[in-house]
Scaffold this motif. Structure first.
Motif, mmCIF file in Angstrom:
data_model
loop_
_atom_site.group_PDB
_atom_site.id
_atom_site.type_symbol
_atom_site.label_atom_id
_atom_site.label_comp_id
_atom_site.label_asym_id
_atom_site.label_seq_id
_atom_site.Cartn_x
_atom_site.Cartn_y
_atom_site.Cartn_z
ATOM 1 N N ARG A 184 1.445 0.543 9.582
ATOM 2 C CA ARG A 184 1.275 1.732 8.756
ATOM 3 C C ARG A 184 0.127 2.555 9.312
ATOM 4 O O ARG A 184 -0.944 2.025 9.613
ATOM 5 C CB ARG A 184 0.953 1.294 7.321
ATOM 6 C CG ARG A 184 0.716 2.423 6.354
ATOM 7 C CD ARG A 184 0.555 1.881 4.944
ATOM 8 N NE ARG A 184 -0.605 1.018 4.801
ATOM 9 C CZ ARG A 184 -1.774 1.402 4.284
ATOM 10 N NH1 ARG A 184 -1.935 2.638 3.842
ATOM 11 N NH2 ARG A 184 -2.766 0.558 4.183
ATOM 12 N N ARG A 185 0.364 3.849 9.459
ATOM 13 C CA ARG A 185 -0.707 4.731 9.943
ATOM 14 C C ARG A 185 -1.698 4.957 8.814
ATOM 15 O O ARG A 185 -1.344 5.392 7.728
ATOM 16 C CB ARG A 185 -0.159 6.055 10.433
ATOM 17 C CG ARG A 185 -1.233 6.928 11.082
ATOM 18 C CD ARG A 185 -0.700 8.161 11.698
ATOM 19 N NE ARG A 185 -0.222 9.049 10.646
ATOM 20 C CZ ARG A 185 0.607 10.060 10.864
ATOM 21 N NH1 ARG A 185 1.053 10.309 12.072
ATOM 22 N NH2 ARG A 185 0.990 10.824 9.867
ATOM 23 N N LEU A 186 -2.969 4.640 9.075
ATOM 24 C CA LEU A 186 -4.031 4.841 8.086
ATOM 25 C C LEU A 186 -4.616 6.239 8.197
ATOM 26 O O LEU A 186 -4.979 6.851 7.193
ATOM 27 C CB LEU A 186 -5.128 3.794 8.252
ATOM 28 C CG LEU A 186 -4.683 2.333 8.109
ATOM 29 C CD1 LEU A 186 -5.826 1.397 8.425
ATOM 30 C CD2 LEU A 186 -4.119 2.072 6.727
ATOM 31 N N PRO B 170 0.804 -1.233 0.000
ATOM 32 C CA PRO B 170 0.000 0.000 0.000
ATOM 33 C C PRO B 170 0.837 1.285 0.000
ATOM 34 O O PRO B 170 0.337 2.357 -0.337
ATOM 35 C CB PRO B 170 -0.825 -0.102 1.286
ATOM 36 C CG PRO B 170 -0.873 -1.563 1.593
ATOM 37 C CD PRO B 170 0.453 -2.095 1.119
ATOM 38 N N LEU B 171 2.106 1.189 0.367
ATOM 39 C CA LEU B 171 2.953 2.373 0.350
ATOM 40 C C LEU B 171 3.338 2.745 -1.083
ATOM 41 O O LEU B 171 3.663 3.897 -1.358
ATOM 42 C CB LEU B 171 4.220 2.161 1.185
ATOM 43 C CG LEU B 171 4.080 2.342 2.690
ATOM 44 C CD1 LEU B 171 3.207 1.305 3.334
ATOM 45 C CD2 LEU B 171 5.437 2.355 3.341
ATOM 46 N N TRP C 131 7.497 8.538 2.355
ATOM 47 C CA TRP C 131 7.224 7.902 3.648
ATOM 48 C C TRP C 131 8.259 8.341 4.683
ATOM 49 O O TRP C 131 9.294 8.902 4.359
ATOM 50 C CB TRP C 131 7.213 6.383 3.513
ATOM 51 C CG TRP C 131 8.523 5.811 3.036
ATOM 52 C CD1 TRP C 131 8.959 5.749 1.733
ATOM 53 C CD2 TRP C 131 9.568 5.265 3.836
ATOM 54 N NE1 TRP C 131 10.209 5.188 1.692
ATOM 55 C CE2 TRP C 131 10.601 4.875 2.964
ATOM 56 C CE3 TRP C 131 9.725 5.061 5.208
ATOM 57 C CZ2 TRP C 131 11.784 4.291 3.418
ATOM 58 C CZ3 TRP C 131 10.901 4.474 5.661
ATOM 59 C CH2 TRP C 131 11.905 4.095 4.775
ATOM 60 N N GLU D 65 3.592 11.032 2.609
ATOM 61 C CA GLU D 65 2.261 10.542 2.245
ATOM 62 C C GLU D 65 1.898 9.320 3.091
ATOM 63 O O GLU D 65 0.716 9.049 3.306
ATOM 64 C CB GLU D 65 2.237 10.187 0.756
ATOM 65 C CG GLU D 65 2.436 11.398 -0.132
ATOM 66 C CD GLU D 65 2.710 11.015 -1.568
ATOM 67 O OE1 GLU D 65 1.754 11.104 -2.367
ATOM 68 O OE2 GLU D 65 3.855 10.629 -1.871
ATOM 69 N N GLN D 66 2.894 8.592 3.530
ATOM 70 C CA GLN D 66 2.687 7.392 4.343
ATOM 71 C C GLN D 66 3.596 7.460 5.571
ATOM 72 O O GLN D 66 4.701 7.993 5.495
ATOM 73 C CB GLN D 66 3.038 6.130 3.544
ATOM 74 C CG GLN D 66 2.280 5.968 2.260
ATOM 75 C CD GLN D 66 0.889 5.390 2.480
ATOM 76 O OE1 GLN D 66 0.546 4.928 3.566
ATOM 77 N NE2 GLN D 66 0.083 5.416 1.437
ATOM 78 N N ASP E 39 4.799 6.083 -2.798
ATOM 79 C CA ASP E 39 4.538 7.283 -2.008
ATOM 80 C C ASP E 39 5.755 7.645 -1.165
ATOM 81 O O ASP E 39 6.563 6.789 -0.805
ATOM 82 C CB ASP E 39 3.359 7.056 -1.050
ATOM 83 C CG ASP E 39 2.027 6.912 -1.762
ATOM 84 O OD1 ASP E 39 1.963 7.178 -2.978
ATOM 85 O OD2 ASP E 39 1.048 6.518 -1.096
#
Length: 135
Positions: free
Chosen positions: A127-129, A45-46, A51, A93-94, A49
């Protein structure tokens, strides 16, 4: 509320691990042992992006020196080094989160020690959502 997280791994420090450093080492060993396919699933999902990695604590303010943060992050090098996106410390972004969960800061730890000396109850990596209201 600190935020919403996609938890990749978690660990409960053993009684003899004190400050949590050894517990992070054990968690990193488990993450590395999870294998490349699991790592790909976690970090997919990263994408590409930008990070960063953040050290967070719940239940107590636990300041880490910059060298201590870097040392803990380096434990996860096998997972983080292959990420294709750029590192952005200002506006990523992540966020890959290393979270320590502590008991009530005004009370006693699970083993009866003053809360200020108690090790974290649990460690989480993920991962922070979304960020909580305090962000």
């Amino acid at each position: 509320v600190r935020g919403c997280f996609d938890v990749w791994a978690e660990s409960e420090p053993a009684d003899h691990e004190g400050s949590g450093q050894r517990a992070w080492e054990r968690l990193a060993e488990a993450v590395c042992a999870a294998g490349a396919e699991t790592h790909r699933r976690w970090v997919a999902p990263l994408a590409e992006d930008s990070w960063c990695v953040e050290m967070l604590s719940a239940g107590r303010q636990k300041p880490y020196s910059e060298p201590a943060k870097v040392a803990l992050m380096e434990l996860l090098d096998e997972l983080l080094a292959p990420l294709p996106g750029p590192i952005s410390l200002r506006s990523p972004e992540q966020v890959v989160a290393m979270l320590e969960d502590y008991d009530d800061p005004t009370g006693r730890g699970e083993r009866g020690e003053p809360a200020a000396l108690a090790p974290p109850r649990r460690l989480y990596l993920g991962r922070r959502l979304s960020a909580g209201a305090s962000r």
